[in-house]
Design an enzyme around this catalytic site. Structure first.
Site, PDB file in Angstrom:
ATOM      1  N   HIS A  47       8.334  -2.523   1.175  1.00  0.00           N
ATOM      2  CA  HIS A  47       8.066  -3.243  -0.067  1.00  0.00           C
ATOM      3  C   HIS A  47       9.329  -3.468  -0.887  1.00  0.00           C
ATOM      4  O   HIS A  47       9.307  -4.187  -1.880  1.00  0.00           O
ATOM      5  CB  HIS A  47       7.030  -2.491  -0.901  1.00  0.00           C
ATOM      6  CG  HIS A  47       5.688  -2.418  -0.242  1.00  0.00           C
ATOM      7  ND1 HIS A  47       4.998  -3.543   0.160  1.00  0.00           N
ATOM      8  CD2 HIS A  47       4.912  -1.359   0.103  1.00  0.00           C
ATOM      9  CE1 HIS A  47       3.849  -3.179   0.716  1.00  0.00           C
ATOM     10  NE2 HIS A  47       3.783  -1.862   0.702  1.00  0.00           N
ATOM     11  N   ARG A  72      12.311   3.914   4.990  1.00  0.00           N
ATOM     12  CA  ARG A  72      10.927   3.536   5.262  1.00  0.00           C
ATOM     13  C   ARG A  72      10.963   2.173   5.938  1.00  0.00           C
ATOM     14  O   ARG A  72      11.398   1.183   5.356  1.00  0.00           O
ATOM     15  CB  ARG A  72      10.075   3.454   3.996  1.00  0.00           C
ATOM     16  CG  ARG A  72       8.645   2.973   4.373  1.00  0.00           C
ATOM     17  CD  ARG A  72       7.635   3.166   3.297  1.00  0.00           C
ATOM     18  NE  ARG A  72       7.760   2.194   2.207  1.00  0.00           N
ATOM     19  CZ  ARG A  72       6.843   2.049   1.242  1.00  0.00           C
ATOM     20  NH1 ARG A  72       5.759   2.814   1.243  1.00  0.00           N
ATOM     21  NH2 ARG A  72       7.031   1.184   0.272  1.00  0.00           N
ATOM     22  N   GLU A 148      -2.161   7.030   4.174  1.00  0.00           N
ATOM     23  CA  GLU A 148      -2.520   6.203   3.012  1.00  0.00           C
ATOM     24  C   GLU A 148      -3.838   5.446   3.177  1.00  0.00           C
ATOM     25  O   GLU A 148      -4.079   4.465   2.466  1.00  0.00           O
ATOM     26  CB  GLU A 148      -1.374   5.238   2.678  1.00  0.00           C
ATOM     27  CG  GLU A 148      -0.751   4.554   3.864  1.00  0.00           C
ATOM     28  CD  GLU A 148       0.545   3.831   3.523  1.00  0.00           C
ATOM     29  OE1 GLU A 148       0.795   3.537   2.344  1.00  0.00           O
ATOM     30  OE2 GLU A 148       1.310   3.533   4.463  1.00  0.00           O
ATOM     31  N   ASP A 174      -1.975   2.967  -1.842  1.00  0.00           N
ATOM     32  CA  ASP A 174      -2.901   2.487  -0.811  1.00  0.00           C
ATOM     33  C   ASP A 174      -4.031   3.477  -0.563  1.00  0.00           C
ATOM     34  O   ASP A 174      -5.157   3.077  -0.267  1.00  0.00           O
ATOM     35  CB  ASP A 174      -2.143   2.207   0.487  1.00  0.00           C
ATOM     36  CG  ASP A 174      -1.433   0.860   0.463  1.00  0.00           C
ATOM     37  OD1 ASP A 174      -2.081  -0.140   0.134  1.00  0.00           O
ATOM     38  OD2 ASP A 174      -0.232   0.814   0.756  1.00  0.00           O
TER      39      ASP A 174
END
Length: 272
Positions: A47, A72, A148, A174
């Site tokens: 993200h 990530r 998540e 999430d």
């Protein structure tokens, strides 16, 4: 000399890891973050706005500051996992791991044979860690599975049983969506807190570290006392946003009416 992963050393003596989050691929922002003294810094390729080329700029900055560099990745994709490790990441956080098979794929991509299927070619990792990098990599690199979703929680025992897994990282936004709540950090809903406690209990039972993304340092400290062993607080982007808003708000409060414009004549022409 064999390299060591600082996070494994911290956990080895029962310590907690404070992790920073890099969403902006700016060398200056990364250097400013790194100077704060985090135990680790994670470059967010999911993200956040960093791409692979940015890793080659940001990872050396993190290493120079003495923090452990994590990445990530955008998804459970063996190609980007292996490239991030070859660039010098000491741990991979993979999003949306929902099954033991997902966890096995993550671990396999992070470890050299015979434990895994990682292809050999640690171009920058060898420069950063030394010529004996491959001798130690399997023991030091951390494959970290993000939990998540409901499906992941239901499969947590089998995920944790995958050999070579380095830890769990809970994504509360999430996870909350998966249980019917609005996304966000620092959850207080009894149902979500119970889910977090259940995940943590399974990690402790399996002898693996459990991480959590938090919005505030106060909440992170509370979760550290609860038993979480890696705590992320905010991100560089959110720190910048919050800091800018605080400056503007503080200026307005301190300046008061003196700084208010005379709106009666705004936009009107003046005759000479």
């Amino acid at each position: 000399m064999a390299f060591r992963n600082p996070l494994r050393q911290i956990w080895g003596i029962g310590g907690k890891v404070l992790n920073g989050w890099i969403a902006l691929p700016s060398p200056l922002a990364a250097e400013a973050m790194a100077q704060a003294g985090w135990d680790s810094l994670t470059i967010d390729m999911q993200h956040g706005t960093a791409d692979y080329a940015d890793l080659l700029t940001l990872l050396p900055i993190i290493e120079k500051a003495g923090a452990a560099p994590l990445v990530r990745v955008p998804w459970l994709d063996e190609a980007i996992i292996m490239r991030a490790l070859d660039a010098g990441a000491l741990g991979i956080i993979a999003p949306m791991i929902e099954s033991a098979e997902d966890a096995r794929r993550l671990v396999s991509a992070c470890l050299y044979p015979p434990q895994g299927t990682r292809s050999f070619g640690p171009t920058r990792a060898r420069l950063a860690r030394g010529d004996t990098y491959a001798d130690t990599a399997n023991a030091e690199v951390l494959p970290i599975a993000m939990i998540e979703t409901r499906a992941a929680v239901e499969s947590i025992e089998s995920i944790l049983a995958v050999p070579g897994l380095g830890g769990i990282y809970v994504g509360p936004a999430d996870l909350s969506l998966s249980y019917g709540f609005a996304p966000g950090f620092d959850r207080e809903e009894p149902e979500i807190l119970k889910v977090l406690d259940d995940i943590l209990a399974h990690c402790i039972s399996a002898g693996l570290p459990c991480g959590l993304h938090c919005g505030s340092s106060i909440y992170a400290a509370r979760m550290a006392r609860r038993g979480f062993s890696l705590l992320t607080v905010s991100s560089d982007a959110r720190v910048l946003e919050s800091g800018a808003k605080t400056i503007v708000s503080s200026f307005g409060s301190a300046c008061g009416e003196f700084c208010l414009p005379d709106t009666k004549n705004v936009g009107k022409s003046t005759a000479y």
